[in-house]
Design an enzyme around this catalytic site. Sequence first.
Site, PDB file in Angstrom:
ATOM      1  N   ASP A 148      24.186  22.223 -32.153  1.00  0.00           N
ATOM      2  CA  ASP A 148      25.824  22.374 -32.205  1.00  0.00           C
ATOM      3  C   ASP A 148      26.396  21.991 -32.121  1.00  0.00           C
ATOM      4  O   ASP A 148      26.587  20.762 -31.967  1.00  0.00           O
ATOM      5  CB  ASP A 148      25.382  23.622 -31.255  1.00  0.00           C
ATOM      6  CG  ASP A 148      24.484  24.767 -30.773  1.00  0.00           C
ATOM      7  OD1 ASP A 148      23.758  24.851 -31.753  1.00  0.00           O
ATOM      8  OD2 ASP A 148      24.368  24.902 -29.289  1.00  0.00           O
ATOM      9  N   TYR A 181      16.789  16.355 -23.678  1.00  0.00           N
ATOM     10  CA  TYR A 181      18.477  16.171 -23.363  1.00  0.00           C
ATOM     11  C   TYR A 181      18.564  15.561 -21.866  1.00  0.00           C
ATOM     12  O   TYR A 181      17.837  15.795 -21.542  1.00  0.00           O
ATOM     13  CB  TYR A 181      18.360  17.415 -23.809  1.00  0.00           C
ATOM     14  CG  TYR A 181      18.545  18.253 -25.252  1.00  0.00           C
ATOM     15  CD1 TYR A 181      19.562  18.084 -25.942  1.00  0.00           C
ATOM     16  CD2 TYR A 181      17.074  18.915 -25.999  1.00  0.00           C
ATOM     17  CE1 TYR A 181      19.376  18.474 -27.666  1.00  0.00           C
ATOM     18  CE2 TYR A 181      17.562  19.336 -27.313  1.00  0.00           C
ATOM     19  CZ  TYR A 181      18.274  19.159 -27.929  1.00  0.00           C
ATOM     20  OH  TYR A 181      18.206  19.584 -29.649  1.00  0.00           O
TER      21      TYR A 181
END
Length: 251
Positions: free
Chosen positions: A51, A109
């Site tokens: 994103d 992540y």
Amino acid sequence: MRYRVDMCYSGEGFCGWQIQPDAPSVQGALEQALSVLLKEEVEVTGAGRTDTGVNASRYVAHFDSPSEFDADQLTFRLNAILPKGIAIFGIRSVGDDFHARFGAVRREYSYYIHRKKNPFIADRSYFYGYPELDFDAMNRAASLLVGTRDFSCFEKKGADNRTSVCTIFEAGWHRVGGFPGDDGSCWCFRIAGDRFLRNMVRAIVGTLLEVGRGKRDIGGFRAVIDGGTRSDAGESVPGYALFLTGVDYQE
């Protein structure tokens, strides 16, 4: 011939990895640079979307080209013309069956927070100064994420995924250090899985922080992942403190 690109990028100033109309993207910048240097139109496929504002300290992409070139020299020339927020670690030839996105079997992540104000890491870590935060409770809740299930409760509305089922291999909070001005108040949430949904990690972190503050108990967190909707989960945390830290492929 297919080539693998190992790279990293800062999400600052980009709309994310994927090309978007009238907005700067990492994919667009890389394709443009490769096309200029190889004097041909080049399309790049990445390991997945990130994103706006999200970083990648380890990212993998691939492209096809009939051209013959020195990979080390191309890496050097790419780093010379790419924006300062993108760095190429190396380029190497791979088999035609290698696919940066569909061949990935594990992605990891990391999300960083700091508990005391620190101007040196404010653009890469989320300042969360709420006085009381129970990391033991947050880790007990995080352990419930491990396994294969539908994670649509953490998925941004309007996503176009064919399925919301993911397998999470591990998830948990860890104290980290070594940052400028660090006094031991920095923490990292690490999560690894076969795939992730749009906004998923940021929504998970936001929900876990509610657990840490006592706004939501372990049973409430379990209820969200067992059958809740996005509106039942917590708010998403900012993207600038999120890093894609690894992409692994079957040997």
